[in-house]
Design an enzyme around this catalytic site. Structure first.
Site, short mmCIF file in Angstrom:
data_model
loop_
_atom_site.label_atom_id
_atom_site.label_comp_id
_atom_site.label_asym_id
_atom_site.label_seq_id
_atom_site.Cartn_x
_atom_site.Cartn_y
_atom_site.Cartn_z
N SER A 148 -77.89 37.47 84.07
CA SER A 148 -79.22 37.04 84.52
C SER A 148 -79.39 37.19 86.03
O SER A 148 -80.44 36.83 86.56
CB SER A 148 -79.44 35.57 84.14
OG SER A 148 -78.64 34.71 84.92
N THR B 22 -81.06 33.27 86.17
CA THR B 22 -81.28 33.02 87.60
C THR B 22 -80.21 32.06 88.15
O THR B 22 -79.68 31.22 87.42
CB THR B 22 -82.66 32.39 87.89
OG1 THR B 22 -83.67 33.18 87.29
CG2 THR B 22 -82.96 32.25 89.36
N THR C 233 -82.14 36.52 91.10
CA THR C 233 -82.28 36.73 89.65
C THR C 233 -82.49 38.20 89.31
O THR C 233 -82.96 38.98 90.15
CB THR C 233 -83.49 35.93 89.14
OG1 THR C 233 -83.53 35.98 87.72
CG2 THR C 233 -84.80 36.49 89.66
N ARG D 61 -92.83 43.44 86.95
CA ARG D 61 -93.04 41.99 86.76
C ARG D 61 -92.20 41.21 87.79
O ARG D 61 -91.03 41.48 87.98
CB ARG D 61 -92.65 41.59 85.35
CG ARG D 61 -92.72 40.08 85.05
CD ARG D 61 -91.42 39.36 85.31
NE ARG D 61 -91.45 37.96 84.86
CZ ARG D 61 -90.50 37.07 85.16
NH1 ARG D 61 -89.46 37.42 85.88
NH2 ARG D 61 -90.59 35.83 84.74
N VAL D 62 -92.82 40.25 88.43
CA VAL D 62 -92.10 39.39 89.37
C VAL D 62 -92.28 37.95 88.92
O VAL D 62 -93.40 37.54 88.59
CB VAL D 62 -92.64 39.58 90.80
CG1 VAL D 62 -92.01 38.58 91.76
CG2 VAL D 62 -92.37 41.01 91.29
N GLY D 63 -91.19 37.19 88.90
CA GLY D 63 -91.27 35.78 88.51
C GLY D 63 -91.39 34.88 89.72
O GLY D 63 -91.98 35.24 90.74
N THR E 223 -84.82 27.48 88.01
CA THR E 223 -84.39 28.59 87.16
C THR E 223 -85.17 28.49 85.85
O THR E 223 -85.69 27.42 85.52
CB THR E 223 -82.88 28.53 86.86
OG1 THR E 223 -82.59 27.29 86.19
CG2 THR E 223 -82.04 28.62 88.13
N GLY E 224 -85.20 29.59 85.12
CA GLY E 224 -85.95 29.58 83.86
C GLY E 224 -87.22 30.39 83.97
O GLY E 224 -87.35 31.24 84.85
N GLY F 180 -90.21 31.90 85.02
CA GLY F 180 -90.93 31.89 86.28
C GLY F 180 -92.42 31.75 86.15
O GLY F 180 -93.09 31.16 87.01
N1 GLY Z 1 -86.89 32.31 87.14
C1 GLY Z 1 -86.64 33.67 87.08
C2 GLY Z 1 -87.75 34.47 86.58
O1 GLY Z 1 -88.59 34.01 85.83
O2 GLY Z 1 -87.82 35.63 86.94
#
Ligand code: GLY
Length: 376
Positions: free
Chosen positions: A84, A217, A235, A245-247, A268-269, A271
């Site tokens: 991850s 992450t 991450t 795609r960006v979180g 984390t998790g 985004g």
């Molecule tokens: N928390 C990482 C993401 O969603 O990219």
């Protein structure tokens, strides 16, 4: 130092949470819900025990808190086994690994970040260079890669054989209306399991990641003896994402926020959920108003739950965790759910985070809103 929450406080907090969140299921604060401070202190997500160890050793030796947390997460970024983060991270839908990272330095009130960065194993280092060597805060994509190469980073293949197989399993399983995967004449039918002939150990993992693409992450936050703080979040983002795609991880205020007068927070998790509530900034602002790190993290979880009107069936489809520490070295973390879905052995895994309090480096239980998802 941690204090056990007493029964009266437990009942009060549980009741408050239950009412506020409109819960239908038993809620609980863990015995670790309120943690008194000690300095220095380092907090990380559950995959960060090596990071907290490294960062604490460096802080004790007099290193700057940002140098320490970045060196800590570099261990995980460079580890191909963590799928991850960094090298070995799961790729986007086209099989390309795209990394995001942010850093924030409390004492100088500076930040830096990169997003959709390809071919560089340690995006947190590049984020730190954006902070130190530019007048910008966030570089993305091709520009971020060129910037990294200008600073001597080598372009490398980040897709490991394990991550490639996991991705290909997902790709071939996506549809029976495209040409990916064994065709009509295949003696084995449309099963993708022949992909794993040489790596049968990977099939179960690949199937788990296909069913629920992970966001993983690592977040790492530190406070030193003087009360100076820094943090970083890094991450490979949502597995099999649409390219570009960006979180939340590279977004200052969402995946990471540090205010040297108050505290630091990260996440984390998934985004997408955190971006809607600006989680890390929200947590630091709540700590500024006097909330403990744990309660502030729980409040962020409640806001995420509120995005779905506390519908647990929907909330069970993703995970999100928050972590925080304050200037005194008080710390806490919270998750939507206290336990995972049942694993292969039928047991549920407890949601945890890593804490090095200067004496011990170990996993602690996260506080949580809901006990466990019943089903997906
Ligand atoms: N928390 C990482 C993401 O969603 O990219």
């Amino acid at each position: 130092m941690k204090t056990k929450i007493n029964r009266r406080e437990f009942v009060r907090n549980s009741a408050l949470l239950g009412v506020a969140a409109g819960l239908t299921q038993a809620t609980a604060l863990t015995p670790l819900a309120q943690n008194k401070g000690s300095r220095p202190l380092v907090v990380s997500s559950a995959n960060g025990l090596r990071a907290t160890q490294q960062a604490m050793e460096m802080i004790r030796a007099g290193a700057d808190t940002l140098d320490a947390v970045v060196a800590g997460v570099n261990i995980v970024e460079e580890d191909p086994k963590d799928m991850s983060v960094g090298y070995g991270g799961l790729p986007n839908e086209e099989g390309d690994v795209e990394l995001d990272a942010s850093v924030m330095h409390g004492p100088t009130k500076r930040a830096g970040a990169v997003a959709s960065l390809r071919h560089i194993k340690t995006p947190s280092k590049v984020a730190k260079l954006v902070m130190e060597r530019t007048d910008h805060l966030l570089l993305v994509g091709e520009g971020a890669l060129r910037f990294a190469m200008a600073h001597g980073f080598k372009k490398e293949e980040l897709l490991t054989e394990e991550a490639r197989l996991v991705w290909l399993h997902w790709k071939e399983s996506m549809s029976d209306r495209d040409a990916w995967g064994p065709g009509l004449a295949s003696p084995e039918g449309s099963s993708t399991s022949s992909l794993f002939k040489a790596r049968p150990d990977l099939l179960a993992l690949a199937e788990r990641f296909r069913a629920q693409p992970p966001t993983g992450t690592i977040n790492c936050l530190a406070v030193n003896e003087r009360g100076d703080m820094s943090g970083t979040t890094t991450t490979s983002g949502l597995a099999f994402k649409i390219p570009g795609r960006v979180g939340d991880s590279p977004i200052i205020g969402a995946g990471l926020f540090v205010d040297n007068e108050v505290g630091a927070a990260g996440s984390t998790g998934r985004g997408e959920e955190n971006l809607k509530i600006c989680g890390a900034h929200t947590i630091v602002e709540m700590m500024r108003q006097g909330m403990s790190p744990t309660d502030a993290c729980l409040e962020a979880c409640k806001r995420v739950a509120g995005s779905y009107n506390h519908n647990q069936a929907k909330l069970a489809k993703f995970s999100i965790n928050f972590y925080a520490l304050n200037k005194d070295g008080g710390y806490g973390g919270a998750a939507l759910f206290g336990y995972s879905l049942p694993e292969k052995d039928g047991n549920r895994r407890r949601s945890q985070f890593a804490v090095h309090d200067g004496k011990e480096n170990k996993l602690h239980e996260l506080a949580y809103l809901y006990e466990a998802p019943d089903k997906m």
